[in-house]
Enzyme design. Structure first.
Site, PDB file in Angstrom:
ATOM      1  N   HIS A   1       0.850  -1.180   0.000  1.00  0.00           N
ATOM      2  CA  HIS A   1       0.000   0.000   0.000  1.00  0.00           C
ATOM      3  C   HIS A   1       0.894   1.240   0.000  1.00  0.00           C
ATOM      4  CE1 HIS A   1      -3.968  -1.934   1.684  1.00  0.00           C
ATOM      5  NE2 HIS A   1      -3.407  -2.649   0.723  1.00  0.00           N
TER       6      HIS A   1
ATOM      7  N   GLU B   1       1.191   3.886   1.876  1.00  0.00           N
ATOM      8  CA  GLU B   1       1.842   4.304   3.121  1.00  0.00           C
ATOM      9  C   GLU B   1       2.996   3.361   3.475  1.00  0.00           C
ATOM     10  OE1 GLU B   1      -1.351   3.687   2.636  1.00  0.00           O
ATOM     11  OE2 GLU B   1      -2.657   5.104   3.688  1.00  0.00           O
TER      12      GLU B   1
ATOM     13  N   CYS C   1      -5.738   2.368   5.764  1.00  0.00           N
ATOM     14  CA  CYS C   1      -6.424   1.149   6.202  1.00  0.00           C
ATOM     15  C   CYS C   1      -5.779   0.717   7.522  1.00  0.00           C
ATOM     16  CB  CYS C   1      -6.291   0.053   5.143  1.00  0.00           C
ATOM     17  SG  CYS C   1      -4.702  -0.817   5.187  1.00  0.00           S
TER      18      CYS C   1
ATOM     19  N   CYS D   1      -2.007  -0.052   7.367  1.00  0.00           N
ATOM     20  CA  CYS D   1      -1.130   1.113   7.224  1.00  0.00           C
ATOM     21  C   CYS D   1      -1.155   2.005   8.464  1.00  0.00           C
ATOM     22  CB  CYS D   1      -1.518   1.895   5.977  1.00  0.00           C
ATOM     23  SG  CYS D   1      -1.209   0.939   4.465  1.00  0.00           S
TER      24      CYS D   1
END
Lengths: 163, 163
Positions: free
Chosen positions: A60, A62, A90, A93
């Site tokens: 992801h 991040e 999310c 992260c």
């Protein structure tokens, strides 16, 4: 109108995160998410979602940006850094932001915006606080008598690098 | 005594995860945690915690093992796989298991065992369900009018690879 609790410099760094979200999407590397890690207003890490292009479900935006910053700063501890994410992180992260010890988190879109276009952020936020037996991902404990020993040895080791 | 709801094959794979937790600890690469990803009883990914040695705050054992399996299987989707972790995953790693779509999760030590020796798993589990304003990691929304566009373009794109 309430006064904004961020500065124009923060807005610019967020614009960069949003630009990255569009760049990653346009390149077809993964979901439309970008992130920037900054220290004292300077970018020290950045990235966009690369889940599908790198075959990495953890890539992801991040996570990519945190890994990038930690490499560049040669430290697993990003205290003193701030993260700008084009979308509210999310749970994976967000937890990564805790582990990285960032000082503050800015976001633009919300977890509901992500859920609206089919991402599971909201579902996972709802799942994590549940009792183990109530989660949709089923979990089983296997009790091994020796499993605890490495933890005990870690606790007793005065030479370890804590994190 | 209740009947065990796992097989000897699962116990062996968990022993491998525990062995990895000790090997990583002994090498001084990070915390005392190991993980194995298996499909149809065969190991397809494994790893131990490498946070301190690789300067990567996200390099928990489960993340390392998931990334390893996804590389080996050349897929970001680990449906059909099972993960064995020497310790109940922290929220970052548990959320990663959801994103990776693993079928089942086995663990040996618990999150409380990790917390006992100073890891923040329990704290982060308590933080995630809180309202944004109540978390110890402070968060600020920066509303940018253009931030939502990449999400809208993603939703409208029929050629995308969903995940």
């Amino acid at each position: 109108m309430t006064p904004k609790d961020y500065r124009i410099a923060d807005e610019r760094l967020m614009m960069r995160a949003v630009d990255l979200s569009e760049e990653g999407r346009r390149c077809g590397q993964g979901g439309p998410f970008g992130a920037v890690v900054a220290r004292a207003g300077q970018v020290v890490g950045e990235g966009w979602n690369q889940v599908t292009s790198s075959n990495d479900p953890t890539a992801h935006a991040e996570i990519v940006a945190i890994r990038d910053a930690a490499q560049r700063l040669e430290s697993f501890d990003l205290a003193g850094c701030v993260i700008y994410s084009s979308c509210e992180p999310c749970p994976m992260c967000l937890a990564a932001c805790y582990w990285a010890r960032v000082d503050h988190l800015y976001y633009a879109n919300t977890r509901d915006d992500a859920a609206e276009i089919g991402f599971d952020d909201r579902l996972i936020y709802e799942e994590l606080p549940l009792a183990r037996s109530e989660r949709s991902l089923s979990m089983t404990r296997i009790e091994l008598p020796d499993a605890i020993r490495p933890l005990q040895r870690w606790a007793a080791d005065d030479d370890k690098t804590p994190y």
